[in-house]
Design an enzyme around this catalytic site. Structure first.
Site, short mmCIF file in Angstrom:
data_model
loop_
_atom_site.label_atom_id
_atom_site.label_comp_id
_atom_site.label_asym_id
_atom_site.label_seq_id
_atom_site.Cartn_x
_atom_site.Cartn_y
_atom_site.Cartn_z
N CYS A 1 -42.44 46.46 -7.72
CA CYS A 1 -43.10 47.50 -6.92
C CYS A 1 -42.22 47.99 -5.78
O CYS A 1 -41.47 47.22 -5.18
CB CYS A 1 -44.38 46.95 -6.31
SG CYS A 1 -45.56 46.38 -7.52
N ARG B 1 -35.38 49.04 -10.17
CA ARG B 1 -35.97 47.71 -10.04
C ARG B 1 -36.99 47.41 -11.12
O ARG B 1 -37.40 46.27 -11.28
CB ARG B 1 -36.68 47.61 -8.69
CG ARG B 1 -35.70 47.58 -7.57
CD ARG B 1 -36.37 47.83 -6.27
NE ARG B 1 -35.50 47.42 -5.21
CZ ARG B 1 -35.74 46.38 -4.41
NH1 ARG B 1 -36.82 45.69 -4.54
NH2 ARG B 1 -34.88 46.06 -3.48
N TRP C 1 -45.37 47.78 -10.58
CA TRP C 1 -45.07 46.88 -11.70
C TRP C 1 -46.30 46.01 -11.84
O TRP C 1 -46.64 45.23 -10.95
CB TRP C 1 -43.84 46.06 -11.36
CG TRP C 1 -43.33 45.21 -12.48
CD1 TRP C 1 -42.45 45.57 -13.47
CD2 TRP C 1 -43.62 43.82 -12.70
NE1 TRP C 1 -42.20 44.51 -14.29
CE2 TRP C 1 -42.90 43.42 -13.85
CE3 TRP C 1 -44.43 42.88 -12.07
CZ2 TRP C 1 -42.95 42.14 -14.36
CZ3 TRP C 1 -44.49 41.60 -12.59
CH2 TRP C 1 -43.75 41.24 -13.72
N ASN D 1 -47.29 46.08 -2.16
CA ASN D 1 -46.44 45.22 -3.00
C ASN D 1 -46.90 43.79 -2.75
O ASN D 1 -47.16 43.43 -1.60
CB ASN D 1 -44.97 45.30 -2.58
CG ASN D 1 -44.34 46.62 -2.91
OD1 ASN D 1 -44.97 47.48 -3.51
ND2 ASN D 1 -43.09 46.79 -2.49
N GLY D 2 -46.92 42.97 -3.78
CA GLY D 2 -47.31 41.58 -3.59
C GLY D 2 -48.58 41.26 -4.36
O GLY D 2 -49.00 42.03 -5.23
N GLU E 1 -27.42 31.27 -20.55
CA GLU E 1 -27.33 32.64 -20.06
C GLU E 1 -27.20 33.62 -21.23
O GLU E 1 -27.80 34.69 -21.23
CB GLU E 1 -26.14 32.76 -19.09
CG GLU E 1 -25.81 34.14 -18.57
CD GLU E 1 -26.97 34.84 -17.85
OE1 GLU E 1 -27.96 34.20 -17.53
OE2 GLU E 1 -26.85 36.07 -17.65
N LYS F 1 -29.88 36.56 -21.98
CA LYS F 1 -29.49 37.97 -22.12
C LYS F 1 -30.05 38.55 -23.41
O LYS F 1 -30.60 39.64 -23.43
CB LYS F 1 -27.97 38.06 -22.15
CG LYS F 1 -27.09 38.63 -21.19
CD LYS F 1 -27.33 39.14 -19.87
CE LYS F 1 -28.53 38.69 -19.11
NZ LYS F 1 -28.34 38.38 -17.72
N GLU G 1 -33.87 38.93 -23.22
CA GLU G 1 -34.28 39.95 -22.25
C GLU G 1 -34.18 41.36 -22.82
O GLU G 1 -35.07 42.17 -22.63
CB GLU G 1 -33.35 39.91 -21.01
CG GLU G 1 -33.72 38.90 -19.97
CD GLU G 1 -32.75 38.94 -18.78
OE1 GLU G 1 -33.23 38.89 -17.65
OE2 GLU G 1 -31.52 39.01 -18.97
N HIS H 1 -32.24 16.25 -32.05
CA HIS H 1 -33.50 15.81 -31.46
C HIS H 1 -34.56 16.90 -31.51
O HIS H 1 -35.44 16.96 -30.67
CB HIS H 1 -33.26 15.34 -30.02
CG HIS H 1 -32.30 14.20 -29.94
ND1 HIS H 1 -32.60 12.93 -30.39
CD2 HIS H 1 -31.01 14.15 -29.53
CE1 HIS H 1 -31.55 12.15 -30.21
NE2 HIS H 1 -30.57 12.86 -29.71
N LYS I 1 -36.13 44.22 -11.94
CA LYS I 1 -34.82 43.84 -11.40
C LYS I 1 -34.98 42.90 -10.22
O LYS I 1 -34.21 41.96 -10.06
CB LYS I 1 -34.08 45.12 -10.97
CG LYS I 1 -32.69 44.88 -10.41
CD LYS I 1 -31.73 44.61 -11.53
CE LYS I 1 -30.38 44.13 -11.04
NZ LYS I 1 -29.75 43.25 -12.03
#
Ligand code: G6P
Length: 609
Positions: A2, A27, A75, A100-101, A482, A486, A489, A505, A604
């Site tokens: 947001c 963002r 968002w 926001n929040g 990572e 990626k 995402e 395992h 973001k």
């Protein structure tokens, strides 16, 4: 996530608000809206699901004009992405509010407001705030006092901005847990959740503190602390030019940012040359802290957490200092036992991630000898609130999936290893070796970028797949994590990373010809062990994609595709191999036709927990 932009001016502000929203777009958000008080003191509202350009179209079609206004990109947290749930929310055609929040006690407040006759038109937690404000105003309070009363009833995190048609030249705002900054103009004042949104209109900012409530008009501003006492807050001049952010000929920001890494890595390491001593790259007082520190606790989220995991190997192996790494959302709520003389290291591209910030705040009070943040954003909340700061020089990162921010964080963390290592186990010779490796890093990354077309060709094999397994050993394990992050995402392929030794395992049960296995192969002592793990995969019909040092002795054969990586110093391998995995995810996502720069549901900068 947001974003908030607000203005109290003597000129028409709709374009300023829209430009502010455009600057916050990267963002991540799903809907946008704007409310203005027109010159007849009516509330004018546009809001809808979708991009800011849709809002612009609505504004062109039915222009709303005014000198006082608030705007928002949302968002979704409570309530699906929709026009009704988009902000601003209004109450009684009188008050409009953006937030926001997350308001944690919204359900109880909603019940109370329903009982008082308020009707709700959204599923958001925010709508209770605008009705509470309206209720306080109806009681005859000024806008500022009404907001002060309102926020006292809220539990959770918020940055709020509101307007009221009966106070047509005022915007009031409050923050707790979410960032908010005043942009100081001449004959006009602004508010935003990020100074970037206001760089078009001012270079003078006041970063509000926790609990602050503020009233701005075109000619004045008053800030009150949590207990209602008027306070002065420091003004900050941000004079460096706003970075021009465009695609620069690339199809996506992510691809551009991947290619910017040689420059960004060099610029980050170049700080060592511009300071008299490497300690000084971490801020005044770093040397004193580093002399005392006996253990490190790293806290971060997402990709930044992976940077912390890599750093643990460097700090323990090279600098001989005990290091623990934890995701911020766990760390902040856990009862901990902390080593004596520990340094808290937070890592955050944005410097605003809610959990990381809360972890820093929660650790205040003597648990650590000091806090250090590794961040890409000067003046961010984490930077302002930490004792020591290392700024990465990645430049603005727009792609939601972090690339150059991650690799530059790793450079900063390797520099921290050097700074601590020279006080401990690290020989002069080893230090020289690491310095030489850091100097050569941009070249090796450049060589990796030149593998682009080979990686593009390979990426086709992933398109029909629904899952992928990433394996690594030692310091390459977090790089496998990572790589998997990626891929999931941006291509939405389910990807998991395992330390290769854990294969037997559990994950081996999943291996069949539908499960590509990506291995990040080191060329050190663990190589032979990794080769055995890969054999286990191959003998079960798995298809292998091995990123290996060209001198490691891997050869392509049926169902094993080897990517010959540049033969580079061991210590920088995690950074160099990351670049290849970034390219792999990019090409898979591109062929799958997903929104590479703005993957669905992700943001973001995650400013709510
Ligand atoms: C979000 C972003 C990630 C990032 C994470 C932590 O999830 O999409 O790319 O790694 O937040 O962000 P930070 O700004 O604290 O590094």
């Amino acid at each position: 996530m947001c974003g908030i932009v607000a203005a109290a001016a003597r000129r028409e502000v709709s374009e300023i608000l829209l430009e502010g929203l455009r600057r916050l777009e990267y963002r991540g958000y799903d809907s946008a809206g704007m409310a203005l008080i027109d010159n007849e003191h009516n509330l004018q509202l546009h809001k809808q699901q979708g991009k800011v350009c849709e809002l612009e179209k609505a504004q062109k079609l039915h222009p709303h004009l005014g000198c006082t206004g608030i705007a928002h990109t949302r968002w979704a947290t409570h309530g699906e992405p929709s026009g009704a749930n988009a902000h601003p929310h209004i109450s009684g055609q009188r008050v409009a509010l953006v937030h926001n929040g997350i308001i944690e006690n919204h359900a109880a407040l909603r019940e109370e407001l329903l009982a008082s006759g308020y009707e709700f038109s959204s599923a958001t937690d925010t709508e209770v705030v605008v009705h509470l404000l309206h209720q306080a105003l109806d009681g005859g309070k000024t806008l500022l006092v009404a907001l002060q009363e309102t926020v006292r009833r809220l539990e959770g995190a918020y940055a709020i901005a509101a307007v009221d048609v009966e106070h047509p030249d005022q915007v009031v705002a409050a923050r707790k847990g979410s960032p908010l900054v005043i942009g100081v103009g001449i004959g006009e004042n602004f508010l935003a959740s990020d100074q970037l949104a206001l760089r078009q209109v001012t270079d003078r900012f006041i970063f509000l503190e926790e609990g602050d409530v503020v009233e701005i008009t075109p000619s004045s501003m008053q800030i009150y602390d949590e207990s209602g006492v008027p306070v002065e807050r420091k003004r900050t001049l941000i004079s460096e030019a706003v970075e021009v952010v465009d695609l620069g000929g690339f199809d996506h920001y992510m691809l551009k940012e991947i290619h910017e890494q040689p420059r960004a890595l060099a610029a980050t390491y170049a700080q060592a040359a511009t300071h008299p001593h490497i300690d000084d790259c971490f801020g005044a007082g770093a040397a004193r802290v580093f002399d005392r520190v006996k253990a490190i606790q790293i806290v971060a989220c997402g990709t930044s957490f992976h940077a912390g995991m890599v750093a643990r190997y460097w700090l323990e192996e090279l600098a001989g200092i005990p290091c623990q790494v934890e995701v911020a959302s766990e760390f902040r709520y856990r009862k901990r036992v902390t080593h004596a003389d520990s340094l808290l290291v937070t890592i955050s591209q944005s410097g605003e991630t809610a959990d990381t910030l809360a972890a820093l705040r929660n650790a205040a009070g003597g648990e650590f000898i000091a806090s250090l943040v590794v961040s890409n954003v000067a003046n961010s909340s984490l930077v302002r609130e930490s004792d020591l700061v290392f700024l990465t020089k990645a430049g603005m990162e727009i792609g939601v999936a972090s690339t150059k921010a991650f690799t530059t964080q790793l450079v900063g963390l390797l520099m921290l290893t050097l700074a601590l290592g020279r006080r401990r186990a690290m020989s002069e010779e080893k230090q020289q070796e690491v310095v030489a490796a850091l100097q050569s890093l941009p070249d090796y990354v450049q060589q990796t970028l030149e593998l682009n077309s080979v990686i593009e060709e390979l990426s086709g094999a992933f398109i029909p797949k629904h899952h992928a397994l990433f394996l690594g050993r030692g310091i390459e394990y977090p790089i496998a994590m990572e790589g998997a992050l990626k891929l999931k995402e941006i291509s939405y392929i389910h990807a998991e990373a395992y330390p290769a030794g854990e294969l037997k395992h559990g994950p081996l049960a999943l291996v069949d010809d539908d499960m590509p296995v990506v291995a990040v192969a080191p060329s050190d002592d663990l190589l032979e062990k990794l080769k055995s793990n890969l054999e286990e995969v191959r003998s079960r019909g798995g298809e292998l994609f091995v990123f290996a040092d060209q001198q490691a002795g891997f050869v392509s054969e049926p169902r094993v595709k080897v990517f010959p990586m540049p033969h580079c110093p061991e210590v920088i391998k995690p950074i160099v191999y990351t670049v290849a995995l970034q390219l792999l995810s990019y090409h898979v996502a591109l062929q799958k036709g997903t929104d590479v720069d703005k993957p669905r549901n992700l943001a973001k900068s995650v400013t709510v927990e």
